[in-house]
Design a protein around this motif. Sequence first.
Motif, short mmCIF file in Angstrom:
data_model
loop_
_atom_site.label_atom_id
_atom_site.label_comp_id
_atom_site.label_asym_id
_atom_site.label_seq_id
_atom_site.Cartn_x
_atom_site.Cartn_y
_atom_site.Cartn_z
N GLY A 63 34.80 77.39 43.08
CA GLY A 63 33.66 76.55 43.44
C GLY A 63 33.48 76.60 44.94
O GLY A 63 34.20 77.29 45.66
N CYS A 64 32.50 75.85 45.40
CA CYS A 64 32.23 75.73 46.83
C CYS A 64 32.98 74.50 47.31
O CYS A 64 33.18 73.55 46.54
CB CYS A 64 30.72 75.57 46.99
N ASP A 65 33.43 74.48 48.56
CA ASP A 65 34.18 73.30 49.00
C ASP A 65 33.28 72.06 49.07
O ASP A 65 33.78 70.96 49.22
CB ASP A 65 34.89 73.55 50.34
N LYS A 66 32.00 72.25 48.91
CA LYS A 66 31.11 71.08 48.87
C LYS A 66 30.75 70.70 47.44
O LYS A 66 29.84 69.91 47.20
CB LYS A 66 29.85 71.35 49.70
N GLY A 67 31.47 71.29 46.51
CA GLY A 67 31.25 70.95 45.11
C GLY A 67 31.93 69.62 44.80
O GLY A 67 32.73 69.12 45.59
N GLY A 85 28.33 67.64 45.53
CA GLY A 85 28.03 68.10 44.17
C GLY A 85 27.40 69.49 44.12
O GLY A 85 26.60 69.78 43.23
N CYS A 86 27.79 70.36 45.03
CA CYS A 86 27.23 71.72 45.06
C CYS A 86 27.54 72.43 43.72
O CYS A 86 28.67 72.42 43.25
CB CYS A 86 27.83 72.51 46.21
N PRO A 87 26.51 73.01 43.08
CA PRO A 87 26.72 73.59 41.74
C PRO A 87 27.34 74.98 41.74
O PRO A 87 27.60 75.54 40.67
CB PRO A 87 25.29 73.67 41.19
N PHE A 88 27.58 75.57 42.92
CA PHE A 88 28.11 76.94 43.00
C PHE A 88 29.35 77.09 42.12
O PHE A 88 30.29 76.31 42.22
CB PHE A 88 28.44 77.25 44.47
N LYS A 89 29.34 78.12 41.26
CA LYS A 89 30.48 78.29 40.35
C LYS A 89 30.65 79.76 39.96
O LYS A 89 29.70 80.43 39.57
CB LYS A 89 30.25 77.46 39.08
N LEU A 109 23.95 79.32 43.46
CA LEU A 109 23.15 78.46 44.34
C LEU A 109 23.99 77.40 45.05
O LEU A 109 24.99 76.94 44.52
CB LEU A 109 22.07 77.75 43.52
N HIS A 110 23.54 77.02 46.23
CA HIS A 110 24.15 75.90 46.97
C HIS A 110 23.06 74.87 47.22
O HIS A 110 21.92 75.24 47.51
CB HIS A 110 24.72 76.37 48.30
N ASN A 111 23.42 73.61 47.14
CA ASN A 111 22.43 72.55 47.39
C ASN A 111 22.57 72.01 48.81
O ASN A 111 22.27 70.89 49.11
CB ASN A 111 22.58 71.42 46.37
N HIS A 112 23.06 72.86 49.69
CA HIS A 112 23.25 72.45 51.09
C HIS A 112 23.03 73.68 51.95
O HIS A 112 23.07 74.81 51.43
CB HIS A 112 24.67 71.90 51.29
N GLY A 113 22.85 73.49 53.21
CA GLY A 113 22.66 74.63 54.09
C GLY A 113 23.97 75.34 54.35
O GLY A 113 25.05 74.77 54.16
ZN LIG Z 1 27.96 75.13 48.16
#
Ligand SMILES: [Zn+2]
Length: 394
Positions: A63-67, A85-89, A109-113
């Motif tokens: 995952g992304c560390d912002k998940g 809650g970044c959906p990257f998986k 996808l990432h929901n953050h910059g």
């Molecule tokens: Zn992310």
Amino acid sequence: MENLPQICVDTTDAFITTERFGTQEEVIRWIKEVGIDNKVTVIISRSDTETGKRGRSNKIIFGCDKGGKHKITDSGTQSASKKCGCPFKIRSTPAKDGSGWKIDVKCGLHNHGLPDRLEGHSFIGTLTTDEKQHVADLAKRHVPPKYILLSLQDRYPENVTRITQVYKHKSVIQKEIRGPRSEIQHLFKLIDDAGYVYWSRKKDDSKVVREIFWAHPDSVKLLNIFLIVLVMDSTYKTNKYRQPLFEIVGMTSTELTFAVGFAYMESEQTENFCWVLEKLTELFVKKDMCPQVILTDRDLALMKAIEIVFPRSINLLCRFHINKNVGAKCKQHVVNDLQKTIDTLWMEVVWASDEVEYGQRLHQLEQACVDYSGFINYVKDTWLTPHRHRFVGP
Ligand SMILES: [Zn+2]
């Protein structure tokens, strides 16, 4: 109410790959490197190891560390406030065809910059001609990519080479070696170069290969000396076409085994097995030769083919395979506490030394299985009734 994600960065393309990796460590290393290139901090959110228990399989989920959600700790303060809650998986599992670990981008996808990404990073650390040659030399000797990388780093410390480039270049080399030949044509070339005896059969007038059977000349010599016991079995998960590899193994008088021949078949039907067994007979120096005993794993189509091609051979079933199948069925049908008892009773039936003992032990097994008609019917219908005279250990 939660805010809808405002920013969306798509990193799917960066992580999509058809590469297969030898180990989990290589997968992790590759993903982390691609992450660094793309300014994504990839973390392992879950990993699991196959244990034989249901629901456990080899996999790694990245995952992304912002998940994940904000976590509230006992003291009530928010920790890991970066999480949004970044959906990257990304999911990595061993490929079904046994070629290694594969990578599936479940969500890129990432929901953050993301921090300013390095533009045109692809030229960073491109391999030089010398380095490419070095990779080619090591790859030819089957050195695993991680050691190729170490060797490159030793030799050319000024260059920032990464494992991704080693993989990329290896696949370029493999394509070059194969040249314009298809994979199947290349297999024929290798078999031919190594001096194997081989036959193949095509689909009517097409170019599609149905079966290939090949044997080494040394195996042919051994086969003609020790035509007593042959073991026939199929191995799965050896190639990306999901074709089973059919193996014929012989045994010397000193009980050493040797490979007789191998075959790829379009399907495992009697007709296909017959073709392979016919080719096997062509390896015999005398026309009327015939193995005395053939051991199989109760593949009905194969047993039928043996009856047709080697009517004088005795076809026995390997107890090891039988017990494996019965054990699996027992786990399906019988409650945990009883599995061991029933398995023991089954073993006693299998090892009964005469008819009387066999009858007594079978009766015990039947009594223990009163509540498990599914299991006892399977054991009787599949094994005991048709085949009990063919059982042979271990
Ligand atoms: Zn992310």
